[in-house]
Design an enzyme around this catalytic site. Structure first.
Site, mmCIF file in Angstrom:
data_model
loop_
_atom_site.group_PDB
_atom_site.id
_atom_site.type_symbol
_atom_site.label_atom_id
_atom_site.label_comp_id
_atom_site.label_asym_id
_atom_site.label_seq_id
_atom_site.Cartn_x
_atom_site.Cartn_y
_atom_site.Cartn_z
ATOM 1 N N GLU A 76 5.981 4.793 7.453
ATOM 2 C CA GLU A 76 5.586 5.927 6.617
ATOM 3 C C GLU A 76 6.371 7.183 6.980
ATOM 4 O O GLU A 76 6.374 7.624 8.124
ATOM 5 C CB GLU A 76 4.084 6.180 6.766
ATOM 6 N N ASN A 136 -0.546 10.579 6.061
ATOM 7 C CA ASN A 136 -1.783 10.152 6.701
ATOM 8 C C ASN A 136 -2.862 11.215 6.741
ATOM 9 O O ASN A 136 -4.040 10.902 6.958
ATOM 10 C CB ASN A 136 -1.490 9.630 8.115
ATOM 11 N N THR A 157 1.148 -9.727 12.458
ATOM 12 C CA THR A 157 1.815 -8.654 11.755
ATOM 13 C C THR A 157 0.790 -7.910 10.915
ATOM 14 O O THR A 157 -0.397 -8.171 11.007
ATOM 15 C CB THR A 157 2.924 -9.213 10.862
ATOM 16 N N LYS A 209 4.032 -6.997 4.151
ATOM 17 C CA LYS A 209 3.789 -5.601 3.827
ATOM 18 C C LYS A 209 3.435 -4.873 5.104
ATOM 19 O O LYS A 209 2.906 -5.459 6.065
ATOM 20 C CB LYS A 209 2.677 -5.453 2.787
ATOM 21 N N THR A 252 0.858 -1.179 0.000
ATOM 22 C CA THR A 252 0.000 0.000 0.000
ATOM 23 C C THR A 252 0.901 1.238 0.000
ATOM 24 O O THR A 252 1.376 1.641 -1.049
ATOM 25 C CB THR A 252 -0.967 -0.005 1.207
ATOM 26 N N THR A 281 -7.160 10.312 -0.148
ATOM 27 C CA THR A 281 -7.221 11.136 -1.345
ATOM 28 C C THR A 281 -5.929 11.107 -2.131
ATOM 29 O O THR A 281 -5.884 11.602 -3.235
ATOM 30 C CB THR A 281 -7.535 12.602 -0.965
#
EC number: 2.3.1.35
Length: 409
Positions: A281, A404, A195, A184, A158, A409
């Site tokens: 991230e 985030n 996980t 992932k 993702t 979007t």
């Protein structure tokens, strides 16, 4: 004691005997990146799984539980990204079962030998026309070589920036056994009993109940010891499949090579877990926290996980600020009462900043240079017992908020 396994640098989930994999773009993602993938085993594989402890569990987890409850074996795992199929009610459950039935028919296998996993945005229904169209094409995309593994790894991503794989080989009963994995995860990472999405394949012969025990044991010291943002997902799941095609005698805890297999499995899980933490991230560095001298391993795990999950510790790492006060504060709020508050030592890399709970004069410039690196090691010694644990996380950056703030979007 030396390593009982050999690392296979280019190995993947198709490296163990009997496994194929593939992936493709079916239209769930707005980009043209792969978003539907499958791992397939030529024979019924002993299987095990652990799942998120989040009370709002996505529909695919329920379907996978149903499949494993039948025989404890799997032939395939179907995964989509771009949509979590979570909090989608009865329609979501029907869609997850339709995915299971669809790939079972396409591969010519019983539907109860199929697991299903999803990852992506919560609360949106799957575009099932696109999913079914993709399922119909997956069998022709299956491959036992590196391409199959790579396509599958791409299909499960993702916000991940990199694919995450690990592979080792070892000897069991004089036969070569391979253990491999793919995972992932980048955001909403704070696993509890599982996980984000993880998949382990092996050609070892091992009974499903023992595989389940080993998977939980490995998870407790690897995937359950990472955090990115403190959020436990609705979709976290780790699935393991063992084809048995290596030809060894079935493993048991009394088997001479059991410890070697357990070490190999734990290593694969640790590599994947650290890769997830490093790829958090917006992250710029991996943080590894080691806690020793605790009253028990459980206490050490609680403290290490609290430190690694602290937004203040993570922010200090991002800013290369040697603010050890944030670390000691995290130790004190970890919920562990069996601590002598007068005997704690803390190091940043090799730089001692606290000894016997008292500040130590250190070279600020050297600390700054160290903390600017891509890996930061925090070492805490409670000097109170023999318990120890290691946890992994990442720094908290401006980019994490940016990613985030606009996830949908």
């Amino acid at each position: 004691m030396g390593k009982t396994y050999e690392i296979v640098p280019d190995g993947g989930v198709t490296s163990p005997k009997g496994f194929k994999a593939g992936g493709l773009h079916c239209g769930l993602k707005k980009t043209d990146r792969h978003d539907l993938g499958v791992i397939y085993c030529e024979v019924p594989a002993a299987a095990a799984a652990v799942y998120t402890t989040n009370l709002f569990q996505a529909a695919p987890l329920q379907v996978t539980r149903e499949s494993l409850a039948e025989e404890g074996v799997l032939r395939a795992v179907l995964v989509n990204s771009g949509n979590a199929n979570a909090c989608t009610g009865r329609q979501g459950e029907d869609d997850a079962r339709a995915m299971r039935s669809g790939i079972a028919e396409a591969l010519g296998i019983p539907k109860h030998q199929v697991a299903v996993a999803s990852t992506g945005v919560i609360g949106e229904l799957l575009k099932m026309d696109r999913v079914h169209a993709g399922i119909a094409k997956l069998p022709e995309r299956l491959s036992a070589d590196e391409r199959g593994s790579d396509d599958f790894c791409q299909a499960i991503l993702t916000t991940d920036l990199v694919k995450k794989t690990a592979c080792v080989r070892l000897t069991v009963d004089g036969r070569e056994v391979v253990i491999a994995g793919a995972a992932k995860g980048s955001g909403m990472i704070h696993p509890n009993m599982a996980t984000m999405l993880g998949f382990v394949t092996t050609d070892a012969a091992i009974p499903a109940p023992l595989l389940q025990e080993l998977l939980r044991e490995s998870t407790d010291v690897t995937f359950n010891m990472i955090t990115v943002d403190g959020d436990t997902s609705t979709n976290d799941m780790l699935v393991a499949m063992a084809s048995g095609l290596a030809g060894n005698k079935p493993l048991s805890r009394d088997h001479a090579d059991f410890a070697a297999f357990a070490d190999g499995l734990r290593y694969v899980c640790e590599v994947l877990a650290k890769a997830i933490a490093r790829d958090g991230e917006g992250a710029t560095k991996l943080i590894e926290t080691t806690v020793v001298g605790a009253g028990s391993d459980e206490d050490a795990r609680a403290i290490a996980k609290t430190i690694i999950g602290s937004s203040l510790v993570k922010s200090a790492a991002f800013g290369a600020d040697a603010n050890w006060g944030r670390i000691i504060a995290a130790v004190g709020r970890a919920g562990v009462s069996d601590i002598d508050v007068n005997t704690v030592d803390i190091r940043l890399g090799d730089i001692s900043v606290l000894e016997q709970s008292r500040p130590v004069a250190f070279d600020e410039e050297a600390a700054l240079a160290y903390l600017k690196g891509d890996t930061v090691a925090i070492h805490v010694d409670l000097n109170h017992g023999s318990g120890r644990a290691v946890a992994w996380g990442c720094d908290l950056t401006y980019d994490y908020v940016r990613i985030n703030a606009a996830y949908r979007t």
